[in-house]
Design a protein around this motif. Structure first.
Motif, short mmCIF file in Angstrom:
data_model
loop_
_atom_site.label_atom_id
_atom_site.label_comp_id
_atom_site.label_asym_id
_atom_site.label_seq_id
_atom_site.Cartn_x
_atom_site.Cartn_y
_atom_site.Cartn_z
N VAL A 1 1.03 -1.22 -0.01
CA VAL A 1 -0.12 -0.01 -0.12
C VAL A 1 0.82 1.27 0.03
CG1 VAL A 1 -1.68 1.28 1.43
CG2 VAL A 1 -1.90 -1.01 0.93
N TYR A 2 2.07 1.34 1.03
CA TYR A 2 2.91 2.59 0.64
C TYR A 2 3.48 2.65 -0.29
CZ TYR A 2 7.25 5.02 1.93
OH TYR A 2 7.99 5.96 1.94
N GLU A 3 4.05 1.50 -1.07
CA GLU A 3 4.67 1.75 -2.56
C GLU A 3 3.72 2.30 -3.58
OE1 GLU A 3 7.77 1.37 -3.61
OE2 GLU A 3 8.34 0.90 -1.46
N LEU A 4 2.35 1.53 -3.41
CA LEU A 4 1.36 2.14 -4.40
C LEU A 4 1.01 3.58 -4.11
CD1 LEU A 4 -1.00 1.56 -6.52
CD2 LEU A 4 -2.35 0.76 -4.60
N THR A 5 0.98 4.13 -2.94
CA THR A 5 0.83 5.49 -2.46
C THR A 5 1.74 6.43 -3.49
OG1 THR A 5 -0.35 4.62 -0.66
CG2 THR A 5 0.39 7.24 -0.81
N LEU A 6 3.07 5.84 -3.32
CA LEU A 6 3.94 6.65 -3.76
C LEU A 6 4.01 6.62 -5.23
CD1 LEU A 6 7.33 5.67 -1.92
CD2 LEU A 6 6.17 7.58 -1.84
N LEU B 1 1.16 6.61 -6.95
CA LEU B 1 -0.02 7.44 -7.26
C LEU B 1 0.32 8.93 -7.19
CD1 LEU B 1 -2.83 5.40 -5.93
CD2 LEU B 1 -2.21 5.72 -8.40
N LEU B 2 1.21 9.03 -5.89
CA LEU B 2 1.69 10.70 -5.67
C LEU B 2 2.49 10.99 -7.03
CD1 LEU B 2 2.06 10.54 -1.84
CD2 LEU B 2 0.41 11.51 -3.14
N LYS B 3 3.51 10.21 -7.28
CA LYS B 3 4.44 10.59 -8.44
C LYS B 3 3.42 11.01 -9.54
CE LYS B 3 8.39 8.39 -6.54
NZ LYS B 3 9.51 7.45 -6.71
N LYS B 4 2.67 10.09 -9.82
CA LYS B 4 1.94 10.20 -11.06
C LYS B 4 1.05 11.44 -11.01
CE LYS B 4 -2.06 8.24 -13.56
NZ LYS B 4 -3.22 7.36 -13.53
N TYR B 5 0.38 11.93 -9.87
CA TYR B 5 -0.28 12.95 -9.62
C TYR B 5 0.72 14.25 -9.85
CZ TYR B 5 -4.79 10.58 -9.04
OH TYR B 5 -5.69 9.78 -9.44
N GLN B 6 1.89 14.15 -9.29
CA GLN B 6 2.83 15.21 -9.30
C GLN B 6 3.33 15.53 -10.51
OE1 GLN B 6 6.42 14.38 -7.14
NE2 GLN B 6 6.97 16.46 -6.39
#
Length: 87
Positions: free
Chosen positions: A73-78, A80-85
């Motif tokens: 979940v942590y890796e997936l969150t990272l 997704l955050l990089k994608k939105y950034q």
């Protein structure tokens, strides 16, 4: 994730037992009795070295699924955050 969490607890668990002994000690306990090595020596002398791992099995039962879920979940969150950034 699950195995790394279990390994971490295997290393840290005896220290956690000592920490709990310090936290539950009387406020009037002398400082010399609250030192890590003094507590470990006393526990091993009075109860044996296995006492430092008392409750470890239950902790591992909890740690494996928790960490097996947490790391992906942590890796997936990272990701997704990089994608939105980048958008």
């Amino acid at each position: 994730g699950g195995l790394s969490g279990c390994f971490t607890w295997a290393v840290v668990y005896p220290i956690d037992v000592v920490k709990t002994k310090v936290q539950t000690a009387s406020l009037t306990s002398p400082r010399s009795e609250l030192q890590m090595f003094t507590i470990v020596k006393g526990l091993v002398k009075n109860h044996g070295w296995r006492y430092l791992f008392r409750g470890f099995g239950v902790t591992i039962l909890r740690a494996f699924p928790t960490n097996a879920t947490l790391f992906p979940v942590y890796e997936l969150t990272l990701l997704l955050l990089k994608k939105y950034q980048s958008d």
